[in-house]
Design a protein around this motif. Structure first.
Motif, PDB file in Angstrom:
ATOM      1  N   UNK A  57     -14.752   1.156  -9.397  1.00 27.52           N
ATOM      2  CA  UNK A  57     -14.017   2.804  -9.079  1.00 27.52           C
ATOM      3  C   UNK A  57     -14.764   3.679  -8.776  1.00 27.52           C
ATOM      4  N   UNK A 373      -0.458  -3.907  -1.196  1.00 28.22           N
ATOM      5  CA  UNK A 373      -1.727  -4.058  -0.953  1.00 28.22           C
ATOM      6  C   UNK A 373      -2.214  -5.305  -0.205  1.00 28.22           C
ATOM      7  N   UNK A 407      -3.374  -1.382   4.330  1.00 28.68           N
ATOM      8  CA  UNK A 407      -4.344  -2.454   4.382  1.00 28.68           C
ATOM      9  C   UNK A 407      -5.025  -2.997   5.558  1.00 28.68           C
ATOM     10  N   UNK A 429      -8.789   3.341   1.240  1.00 30.19           N
ATOM     11  CA  UNK A 429      -8.393   2.913  -0.080  1.00 30.19           C
ATOM     12  C   UNK A 429      -8.012   3.728  -1.128  1.00 30.19           C
ATOM     13  N   UNK A 433      -4.784   3.094  -3.130  1.00 31.58           N
ATOM     14  CA  UNK A 433      -4.634   2.900  -4.690  1.00 31.58           C
ATOM     15  C   UNK A 433      -3.729   4.303  -5.371  1.00 31.58           C
ATOM     16  N   UNK A 436      -0.650   2.645  -5.258  1.00 31.32           N
ATOM     17  CA  UNK A 436      -0.366   1.545  -6.261  1.00 31.32           C
ATOM     18  C   UNK A 436      -0.321   2.106  -7.405  1.00 31.32           C
TER      19      UNK A 436
END
Lengths: 454, 488, 265
Positions: A57, A373, A407, A429, A433, A436
């Protein structure tokens, strides 16, 4: 072993030595040490897993936030009539004939003026070298402005122009004087100028909206690349997945859970579904390539095809979670409905399905997140080679015309040679994220809010 | 009439059918709804269903089959001199289609009339220029036989569409009339409609089967045509992979790819299995409720992160980090950032939650009575776990590890970005190697056309991958299922 | 009561093995055992009887600290084993449980061979120096469990393959193998058929020679058949504790009488 030897042994049940339980014997101490070690392994395993998560992360964040900032050079550009509209008629067709080459000198002049004003000496003989500090797309921005506002020709207008990716990289610490030694795009001399311009407030970093809304750019202009178009591509794909996978998945689950007789065909379908859930995603890409593109001649790189492939891929996930939530509706509900004379179909559609709906939606959202993703199948249906540089014209075009997806766009950037694109990829990304996470949080809230314990 | 408008007409017919069917049912019992067998809406749905479904099925089948039949008929008229093999014929046929579409566009834009088009001749007209004017660009001048084929295709398509319109409308009308005549108070409309809905449900359930059949067929056909061009034994037992070489010098041996795949998977499992298993044991046997509520979802976040993220992580973080230690400046074992170790390590991280949550479920399925029995004998917790719980859960855990292995073998993005592109049979884990999945991607995203062995080999690789993972999955699911039955 | 019986009773007086004083058990907020004091004699079968949920099993599980494995369970008061407090901080429950073995309601053989089931306890406690000794312990334990003759030819077959009664006797043999001083049995026959029950009861009677046995049972007939002392639990209280014959023929507490005659239960 004979009974004779048995009698010679110590008598059972009457321990020869009476030991106190208040004192730990040697063996128990050893066993407790082993116990502590084992426990420590478990804690270590979890710690290692969590450390991986933290490293992952934090590298996403450290490497990605840069993409949301971009260096801009603020210049007062004089839109010379002599260069842009020689006839002076403000005829839009004639103005359009002036290419970006016609605009470059204007930028160059403005930059020189800004440097003069800040008291910076111009170390370059050629104006071309000076312009290297700006993005090669800057002239196009200028031209677009003039075509939209022909009446401003002759005025001096303030523009925030994109700095070139090397300058941007220097301000973000990615590019150093050493790294420029082998670089033909910029020289350390430029960086001296940039330092002075920065002190003068001409060059500054600010929030980069263009990254979120913009289109992909060519390989040489990473400063211009944005993820907006591929985000739209992903949206269209998700619409296809939602429109296909949800009804088909629910229908299939209802049949298997409520109506299917116990026979070999049902067994076959069930085994099939659990196996499909574990088939590598790339195999679905091969299927999409062979069936949708080679056989059915659907357009390559289109979100429709991507959506169909992802539908087939997420269908098992949705079916499995839908069946679980149908199963969690207690049989007493079904019996109650059947008892008042409802048909089986009415029982399912009037009672069981509405009660199972929150679980179904949660499963569907999680399936969608998985599809959003997924990259590998998109590679095979041509969504990666395609440069998503234009927004689709309409809704039908949005489904049918070639596009990229988030992606796929990230992968495309990661493949490019310029390290400035790595920053874009990590930035992409972060956006992916965020989507998501939002979807998963919605799913969790749905589950918390509507979860029913029978 | 185009398929779209036909569909609209059928839809309209179905809507009308609903209203008429409903009212006919009500009037057949003089407005007393209680006399009806089913609710009035069911009578409406029955008529709509019979008008719509058969017609749409016919329409769908026609739309799919007609172009295939026409193009196979037309292709027999292409002179054999123009092509050598099936691949070239395909190219010619796509030219024919393009010309035919271009002619349609020309008519639609009013540049030519339909008659003019059917009399078009390459001698008198520059077809390429004509089509270029209406916005259809062609790669080369139009061959007379191609133009003829295109004209024939147009003619057949036109007549085919006419037939389609007639047949579909007849089907719709017949269904409509039949259902409408049936409609009467005693007719069991609900049963009929529910039968239809059930058929729909069955169709949805069989999509899973169709997907598998689709996968298998698309793999089989292309694999067979690959083996037609390339000897199967060289593919299965070849030790070299170098598709770049043209003609006879190309080597498409799968063994180096399989070795790379298996090597990376082993590294990944060596990372994921111990960590995942110990984490699962700790979470299920030791952790307090709060620790569990906190650590388990956090670990599972690792499973929710898309593989592209792991790929980029391997490429830009783990790879360079490993190079620092094992590269030229360190131990000198590693050439570049991409290696078996890079990909395997990152894939291992990805698989940790997969192994841990599967094993967690399985460990929890071991009955508490087993643990009590062991504690009652004075065993410590770790002795209980090691000697009672884990042996009892072993089959399930083996199943979980097999599932993880199948994941690792089928993983694509991490190896594409982290493992490298060179096919090698090597033991050094810091060497770049490549895998089956990475080569599927590179063979199918290149410029080579689909008919060449370099592209078709990807299907053979896909077939291998599919069989390998299918075998592992079936075995794993079987073991896990047997395990669960044991404790139910 | 004449002198003769007094002498007999005095002769039968045995050592106290376990003595519990003012034991309280809480499950979270529920007060499950209320102030129970009981003295358990050596080489005696003591039966705990009472209706479901009366706390008899809970109390039994306190005697070898099996309740430690339940997070929310809290025990107060003193339980002494041979005069030593088993809830003392210095006591390792692992060592305690080797001395106070337990047999459970449902037969729970490990999914291992018969031999390994028996050898498990001796192995973890290090009771055998070599394979021969271990073999010896296994055989002795199986003989004590009265199951040797039935399994001696298939010691390496899985223990889960035995019948229910055999499994329970295997579990008893397994508990005996660690050479405990006390055997706790939590309704050991409730999952067995009558014939298997009779075999296990016979076994319990034999075990009395060497151990102090505490048995929780649902069945009053069973308590009457196998035990010398009986404790009657009701709603977490120990209502009455006395010789089995006394409890079943002449109970002091009206609640005991009601239970025995089937009015509460």
């Amino acid at each position: 072993m004979s009974d004779a030897s048995l009698q010679n042994g110590p008598e059972m049940g009457a321990p020869t030595t009476k030991s106190s339980i208040l004192q730990l014997d040697q063996r128990t101490k050893k066993r407790n040490a082993a116990e502590a070690r084992f426990r420590a392994y478990g804690i270590a395993a979890i710690a290692v897993g969590l450390v991986f998560l933290v490293v992952l992360i934090s590298s996403i964040i450290f490497k990605g936030v840069g993409a949301f900032q971009q260096s801009f050079i603020t210049l007062d550009v004089e839109l010379l009539e002599s260069k842009l509209d020689k006839s002076g008629e403000r005829d839009i067709e004639k103005i359009k004939k002036v290419t970006t080459f016609g605009y470059s000198p204007l930028i160059e002049n403005a930059l020189k003026a800004a440097m003069e004003e800040a008291g910076i000496e111009n170390p370059f003989a050629k104006g071309k070298d000076l312009r290297k500090m700006l993005s090669s797309g800057a002239a196009a921005d200028l031209r677009r402005f003039v075509i939209a506002n022909p009446d401003r020709i002759g005025d001096t207008v303030q523009f925030r122009l994109l700095a070139s990716s090397r300058v941007d990289g220097y301000l973000k610490g990615r590019v150093t004087r050493e790294s420029l030694a082998r670089d033909k795009n910029l020289t350390p001399v430029h960086l001296d100028v940039v330092d002075q311009l920065k002190d003068a407030g001409v060059v500054a970093k600010s929030f980069n909206l263009g990254f979120i809304t913009g289109a992909d750019a060519s390989e040489s202009r990473p400063e211009q690349a944005g993820i907006g178009v591929s985000m739209l591509g992903s949206l269209y794909m998700m619409l296809v997945v939602l429109a296909c996978a949800l009804p088909i998945g629910v229908a299939a689950s209802i049949y298997l859970e409520e109506f299917a007789p116990q026979n070999w065909i049902t067994d076959l379908i069930e085994v099939n579904i659990s196996n499909l859930a574990a088939v590598p995603s790339i195999v679905f890409g091969i299927l999409g390539l062979a069936v949708f593109i080679q056989f059915a001649h659907l357009p390559q790189s289109a979100p429709l095809v991507g959506g169909l492939v992802l539908t087939l891929m997420t269908l098992p996930t949705i079916i499995i979670s839908t069946r679980a939530s149908l199963k969690s509706v207690p049989p007493s509900i079904r019996e109650a409905a059947l008892g008042v004379g409802a048909s089986k179909m009415q029982t399912v559609f009037h009672h069981v399905l509405p009660l199972a709906m929150p679980g179904i939606l949660t499963g569907t959202i999680i399936g969608l997140a998985q599809a959003l993703g997924e990259t590998a199948p998109l590679l095979l249906i041509g969504m990666v080679g395609y440069i998503a540089s234009n927004y689709p014209g309409g809704i039908i075009e949005g489904f049918m015309s070639p596009n990229s997806a988030m992606p796929a766009q990230i992968y495309e950037w990661a493949k490019r040679a310029d390290p400035a694109y790595y920053e874009r990829a990590w930035g992409g990304i972060i956006i992916l994220l965020v989507f998501l996470m939002t979807m998963n949080i919605i799913a969790i809230i749905l589950r918390r809010r509507f979860e029913r314990r029978w | 009439m185009s398929a779209f408008w036909l569909l609209m007409i059928i839809l309209a017919l179905a809507a009308v059918g609903f209203i008429l069917g409903r009212s006919r049912a009500i009037s057949s019992v003089q407005g007393d709804r209680r006399q009806l067998h089913s609710l009035p809406n069911y009578y409406g749905f029955n008529v709509a269903m019979l008008a719509f479904v058969p017609a749409v099925l016919v329409l769908g089948a026609w739309v799919i089959i007609q172009p295939m039949m026409i193009s196979s008929q037309v292709s027999t008229h292409i002179p054999a001199a123009l092509y050598e093999d099936a691949g070239q014929l395909n190219l010619i046929m796509s030219d024919v289609k393009r010309v035919a579409e271009g002619l349609d566009v020309a008519i639609a834009q009013g540049v030519m009339t339909a008659d003019e088009v059917s009399q078009l001749d390459t001698e008198t007209t520059d077809v390429r220029a004509v089509l270029g004017n209406v916005g259809v660009a062609l790669g080369s001048d139009v061959d007379p036989s191609v133009l003829k084929a295109a004209q024939e295709m147009r003619a057949k398509t036109t007549s085919g569409n006419l037939f389609m319109t007639i047949v579909v409308l007849i089907a719709a009308a017949a269904g409509f009339v039949m259902a409408f005549m049936q409609t009467h108070g005693d007719f069991r409309a609900r049963n009929a409609v529910e039968g239809g809905v059930k058929a729909l449900l069955i169709a949805a359930a069989s999509i899973a089967i169709l997907t598998t059949i689709g996968i298998v067929l698309s793999l089989i056909f292309n694999t067979i045509s690959f083996f037609g061009m390339f000897p199967a034994s060289d593919f299965l037992f070849g030790l070299t992979w170098s598709p770049e070489g043209r003609g006879g010098s190309e080597h498409l041996g799968i063994l180096p790819l399989l070795w790379g795949t298996i090597y990376i998977s082993i590294v990944a499992l060596l990372v994921a299995v111990p960590i995942g298993l110990f984490a699962a044991v700790y979470l299920s046997e030791y952790a307090s409720r709060t620790t569990r509520a906190f650590a388990k979802p956090l670990l599972e976040v690792l499973a929710g992160i898309p593989t592209i993220v792991y790929g980029l992580f391997a490429l830009t973080v783990v790879g360079p980090l490993l190079v620092n230690f094992f590269g030229a400046d360190g131990l000198g074992w590693m050439q570049g950032a991409r290696s078996v170790m890079t990909a395997g390590l990152v894939m291992g991280i990805m698989l940790i939650p997969f192994v841990s949550s599967l094993s967690d479920d399985i460990i929890n399925a071991v009955p508490q009575a087993m643990r009590d029995g062991s504690y009652g004998l004075g065993a410590t917790q770790s002795e209980t776990v090691k000697q009672v719980v884990l042996p009892a859960a072993l089959p399930g855990i083996v199943g979980a590890i097999l599932l993880a292995a199948s994941r690792a073998i089928g993983e694509t993005m991490i190896v594409v970005m982290g493992a490298g592109a060179a096919a090698r049979l090597d033991l050094n884990p810091f060497e770049a190697m490549t895998t089956v999945t990475a080569k599927i991607v590179s063979q199918l995203t290149g410029d080579s056309d689909f008919a060449s062995p370099e592209a078709l080999v990807a299907f053979a690789l896909g077939m291998t991958l599919f069989l390998l993972t299918l075998g592992l999955n079936v075995l794993a699911l079987y073991i896990v299922r047997k395990y669960r039955e044991q404790y139910e | 009561m004449n002198d003769m019986t007094k002498i007999e009773r005095a002769l039968e007086m045995k050592d106290m093995k376990i003595s519990a004083k003012n034991v309280q058990v809480y499950y979270g907020d529920t007060h499950a055992i209320k102030d129970v004091s009981v003295e358990i004699e050596d080489k005696t079968v003591t039966a705990f009887i009472g209706p479901s949920g009366c706390g008899k099993s809970t109390f039994l599980r306190c005697l070898n600290r099996m309740n430690d494995t339940i997070d929310i369970c809290r025990v107060e008061g003193d339980i002494l084993l041979d005069g030593e407090d088993i809830y003392d901080k210095r006591v390792d429950p692992v060592q305690l449980r080797a001395k106070v073995g337990m047999v459970f309601q449902k037969p729970n053989p490990f999914p291992k061979s018969i031999y390994d089931n028996i050898a498990y306890g001796p192995r973890i406690h290090g009771l055998a120096r070599n394979k021969a000794e271990l073999d010896e312990i296994v055989e002795k334990s199986l003989r004590r469990g009265a199951i040797w003759d039935e399994v001696k030819d298939r010691l390496h077959a899985p223990g889960t393959g035995l019948s229910g009664g055999q499994q329970q006797r295997l579990c008893i043999a397994r508990a005996v193998a660690t050479e405990p001083e006390v055997l706790l049995m939590d309704e050991p026959c409730s999952a067995l058929d009558p014939i298997a029950t009779a075999q296990v009861e016979e076994l319990i009677d034999e075990l009395r020679q060497s151990y102090s046995v505490v048995i929780v049972t649902h069945s009053m007939q069973q308590a009457a058949r196998v035990s010398q002392k009986t404790a009657f639990f009701h709603l977490g209280n120990l209502v009455e504790y006395d010789d089995t014959t006394k409890i079943f023929t002449n109970p002091e507490d009206p609640r005991t009488e009601s239970y025995i005659t089937g009015r509460i239960g």
